[in-house]
Structures are given as C-alpha cells and as structure tokens.
Design a protein around this motif. Structure first.
Motif, PDB file in Angstrom:
ATOM      1  N   GLN A 327      68.884 109.194 113.235  1.00  0.00           N
ATOM      2  CA  GLN A 327      70.015 109.817 112.213  1.00  0.00           C
ATOM      3  C   GLN A 327      71.200 108.931 112.134  1.00  0.00           C
ATOM      4  N   TYR A 328      71.630 108.545 113.281  1.00  0.00           N
ATOM      5  CA  TYR A 328      72.785 107.700 113.541  1.00  0.00           C
ATOM      6  C   TYR A 328      72.633 106.453 112.902  1.00  0.00           C
ATOM      7  N   ALA A 331      72.085 106.493 108.950  1.00  0.00           N
ATOM      8  CA  ALA A 331      73.370 106.768 108.259  1.00  0.00           C
ATOM      9  C   ALA A 331      74.044 105.385 108.356  1.00  0.00           C
ATOM     10  N   SER A 335      75.061 103.443 104.828  1.00  0.00           N
ATOM     11  CA  SER A 335      76.459 103.630 104.597  1.00  0.00           C
ATOM     12  C   SER A 335      77.083 102.371 103.632  1.00  0.00           C
ATOM     13  N   SER A 353      77.005 110.576 105.198  1.00  0.00           N
ATOM     14  CA  SER A 353      78.406 111.391 106.009  1.00  0.00           C
ATOM     15  C   SER A 353      77.688 112.874 106.333  1.00  0.00           C
ATOM     16  N   TYR A 355      74.424 113.363 107.762  1.00  0.00           N
ATOM     17  CA  TYR A 355      74.115 112.947 108.799  1.00  0.00           C
ATOM     18  C   TYR A 355      75.049 112.883 110.097  1.00  0.00           C
ATOM     19  N   LEU A 356      76.114 112.079 109.840  1.00  0.00           N
ATOM     20  CA  LEU A 356      77.329 112.067 110.848  1.00  0.00           C
ATOM     21  C   LEU A 356      77.836 113.127 111.098  1.00  0.00           C
ATOM     22  N   ASP A 357      78.203 113.969 110.269  1.00  0.00           N
ATOM     23  CA  ASP A 357      78.885 115.224 110.421  1.00  0.00           C
ATOM     24  C   ASP A 357      78.077 116.306 111.382  1.00  0.00           C
ATOM     25  N   ALA A 368      78.841 108.777 116.370  1.00  0.00           N
ATOM     26  CA  ALA A 368      78.709 108.974 115.086  1.00  0.00           C
ATOM     27  C   ALA A 368      80.206 109.406 114.394  1.00  0.00           C
ATOM     28  N   ALA A 371      81.856 106.316 113.410  1.00  0.00           N
ATOM     29  CA  ALA A 371      81.464 105.674 112.156  1.00  0.00           C
ATOM     30  C   ALA A 371      81.909 106.729 111.078  1.00  0.00           C
ATOM     31  N   ALA A 372      81.861 107.895 111.136  1.00  0.00           N
ATOM     32  CA  ALA A 372      82.325 108.766 110.176  1.00  0.00           C
ATOM     33  C   ALA A 372      83.590 108.723 109.844  1.00  0.00           C
TER      34      ALA A 372
END
Length: 455
Positions: A327-328, A331, A335, A353, A355-357, A368, A371-372
């Motif tokens: 997922q990371y 994402a 991005s 966003s 996935y990161l959230d 994450a 990155a977010a």
C-alpha cells in the motif's frame, strides 16, 4: 452559552494556559476572575480543584467506569459516571452517550440502562461540539441512520465531516469505523445534505467500506445497486476500474458485470476476467491467497512498476489485499510527487492519500505519515492542497520517530501556509515559542527535534 458553560470554559483555560492566567491577573478584570473562581467553588465540580475537569487521568477513570457499568452491570459504577456527566464533565458525557447508544448494545451487554438514541444524543452533543471524536462518531451514526428514529441529514453530515477530518480520530484509529464512514459517504451523494455533491468522493468511500467487508455496504451495492443514482454508479465503476476489478464503461448502469466486480472487491466472489480497456494492461486481479512477497520482492515490483504493466498490476493487487508495504509503495507510485516521466500510471493523489491515511491510522506507519505530509502540501489534480493536514501528518511522523521528516523539514520546499500551521501545532504542545510566521526558522526545526526526541 449558559453561565455554567462560561465558568467551565474559564476553569479549563485557567488551568491549561499560563498566558490566559497572566492576562486575567494583569488586566483590570482580575476581580472578575476571583468572582468566577468563587462561583466555581460553589458549583462543586467533580474533578479535583487545581486540575482540568477533563484531564487524561479523569478520562481513564470514566472509561473504567463505562466498562464496569456496561460490561459488568456494575450499578455503582454507572451512578458515578452519570453523576460526573450530569455535573458537566465532558469525558463522562461522551461515555454516557456511548452507554445509551443503541449502536453499542452488543458491546455493553450488561448495561444497567436501556439504550435510547435521544438520550445518547443529548449526552453526546456538548463533547461533539468541543471536538471529541468518539462523540462526533456517535452523533453521526445516530443522526444518519434512519433506523434509529433521530434522522437529521444536514446535522448528521456536519458532525460526520468534523469526525472524518478530526486529527485525533485519525491518530487513534477511529477511522476504522467503517459503518460511520458508510454514513458519511452518503453526505457526498445527497444534494440535500448541505455538503457539496461529489459522487466520486462518495463512491471512493463506499468502495473502501466494501473492501473492508462491511455487510451493509456489500448488500447496498450488489443486490440494491439498481436503486442507486446513475452518477454514483458511474463513479463506482471508475473506482472499480482503478482498483483493477472492472473494465466496462463508466455509464452508470447497474450491470451484472458491475455487481460482480463489487462482489470481487468484497472478497465474496472471484474477479470477472473481462478484457482490459487498455492494451498491455493485465486482467483484473483476483485476491491472492499465497503469502505476501518479502519486502525486497515488493521493492523490486515497485521499481519495475514504473514501466512494467504486469509489475504494476501485481503491486496494485497486493495493495488492495491489505499488504501494508505494498500500500505504501503503490501510494508512492500514484503520488504526484513521483515525477518520473516514464511511468505508465496516471497520478492519483486522492487514492494515494487514502492508502497513506489508512496506514498512519491503522498501523502507525511512520514512512506513510512523512509521505502523506508532503502529498497534502503539494496536492494534486483531484486532491486540493491542505497545509493544515500536511502539518498534522508532520506532527504524526515526528511522534512516530520518523527521521526522514526532519530531513524534509531541513529543506525549505514547503508551500504557503505549511510553516504557520506547523508552528501553531508545535506551540500547542508548548514546544515552539515565538511569533507564528509562515516561514522556516531554527525555532521550528528545534521544536520538531524535541518532539522527535532528538533535541
């Protein structure tokens, strides 16, 4: 606001904020402060004098009373909790709301009171208005679920959106509450909700609840798909296409192919093997049953996925199956910060966003959060810039001991509004001292290092 409310607010500020105390002591109104203090003594608050009424210690005490009352049937614990709530303690009111909430009847099976939605709302409202995420969630569930007899679309959506954006809810995994998110999604689909209509946002949240195997969502969008508005169905079809479960047209028709794709997403059926819309793209992936690849193998997929459609499909399938590293990495692939001109994937900031959230909320995943933070700062075609959320994610990354975020902060490449938002959040934690200025300075970096634990 009633007199009791004003006094309560004064007491909370008096003990929590030194600047507030100073202002009262140096201004002519000092006498008013003394009168307010005397009045508070006469009101006999339940918390210890000299300590905020809703401290973390009292919150733990009331949570313990909630468990004893609801799970053990302890009437004495219930009476103590009720007395504190009726005296105005905000934490106690939130927990009393939970005890009366019919949604929690399956948890508090020995509850000494009969669950009642109206009573729950009465207890929930004040803590919800003050930003307590548990109370906001309770208000959302009760006001948007027609079956509870308290349906109020606009009011429920106001609390729902406040809950969805609440940093405490994100930090403490409250956004795992899929049933609440299901109700919130409807706010974006109904023009009468008071929320700007956005069928795609509604569809994206709805499909997240389907992927989480929420029975209500699965039933609504399989058996009852034909009852949904065509613009919402078209948005669902676009979401399923991005996930790799659907390859038909986004025409808003509730076709068997669309229903089959939703069942595949929910894990209740195999994905339909339809012809991909783009040559060279892999067919929709069934959910893998084999063990997840190693981190090194997923890193290799990530590097290849830039130009290799098969690798991109494998990485996407792993991400959709809940593999956190995948997922990371997926994402990062989606991005807008990924500026590789050779990549075959279209940037999708909104999906990245989500996935990161989710990683930050569910798995406390430090990379994450970093990155977010950057993603919310730059935004994207389908994700507006959000300096405040970028600052929230930066704070979360620091709390999770991400050294990468310190390196990112050392470079003054952040957009307008970010530094001011970050400084305010650090000041709220008594780590940043000085004027709030929307620019990088040494005080900000030093404060961030203190939060990281590396002064």
């Amino acid at each position: 606001m009633s007199g009791t409310d004003r006094l309560g607010a004064h007491a909370a500020l008096w003990y929590a904020d030194a600047r507030y105390r100073s202002a009262w002591l140096v201004l002519p109104q000092a006498a008013i402060a003394l009168v307010a203090g005397l009045a508070l003594l006469l009101l006999k608050p339940t918390a210890d004098w000299g300590k905020p009424a809703d401290s973390k210690d009292s919150e733990k005490i009331y949570l313990d009373l909630l468990d004893k009352a609801g799970k053990d049937g302890d009437k004495a614990a219930f009476e103590k909790l009720k007395a504190a709530a009726d005296a105005g303690d905000i934490s106690a009111r939130s927990f009393m709301g939970a005890l009366h909430n019919p949604e929690w009847a399956g948890i508090y099976v020995k509850n000494p009171v009969k669950p009642d939605a109206a009573t729950a709302l009465n207890y929930y409202q004040k803590p919800a208005d003050l930003g307590y995420p548990g109370a906001q969630r309770g208000m959302t569930d009760l006001l948007l679920n027609r079956g509870r007899g308290q349906y109020d679309l606009k009011r429920g959506c106001r609390y729902g959106l406040a809950f969805q954006a609440n940093p405490v809810a994100i930090r403490n995994n409250y956004l795992n509450s899929w049933s609440t998110l299901f109700w919130i999604a409807g706010c974006y689909a109904d023009a009468e909700s008071g929320v700007p209509k956005d069928p795609q946002k509604a569809a994206d949240i709805y499909m997240d609840t389907v992927a989480a195997k929420l029975p209500l969502a699965i039933g609504t969008f399989t058996d009852d798909l034909g009852r949904q508005p065509s613009d919402l169905v078209a948005a669902i079809q676009r979401n399923l296409t991005r996930r790799g479960f659907y390859s038909g047209p986004a025409d808003g028709a509730a076709t068997p192919q669309t229903q089959a794709a939703i069942r595949a997403l929910s894990g209740t059926a195999a994905a339909p093997q339809a012809r991909p819309t783009d040559p060279g793209q892999p067919p929709p992936q069934a959910r893998p049953t084999a063990p997840a690849p190693s981190t090194d193998e997923m890193m290799a997929l990530f590097k290849s996925a830039t130009t290799d459609a098969a690798a991109e499909g494998k990485l996407r399938a792993l991400a959709e199956n809940g593999v956190s590293v995948a997922q990371y990495l997926y994402a990062l692939l989606l991005s807008p910060a990924n500026t590789n001109k050779q990549r075959i994937t279209t940037p999708d900031a909104a999906l990245a966003s989500r996935y990161l959230d989710r990683l930050v909320a569910e798995r406390s995943f430090a990379p994450a959060a970093a990155a977010a933070a950057f993603l919310y700062d730059i935004g994207g075609a389908n994700l507006p810039r959000a300096p405040g959320k970028a600052a929230d994610m930066t704070i979360r990354a620091l709390e999770l001991k991400s050294t990468d975020i310190i390196q990112n902060l050392s470079e003054d490449q952040w957009g307008a509004g970010f530094w001011a938002a970050l400084q305010q959040r650090l000041a709220d934690r008594n780590l940043y001292h000085g004027r709030i200025v929307d620019q990088r300075n040494d005080r900000t970096i030093q404060a961030a290092r203190r939060l990281l634990g590396n002064p």
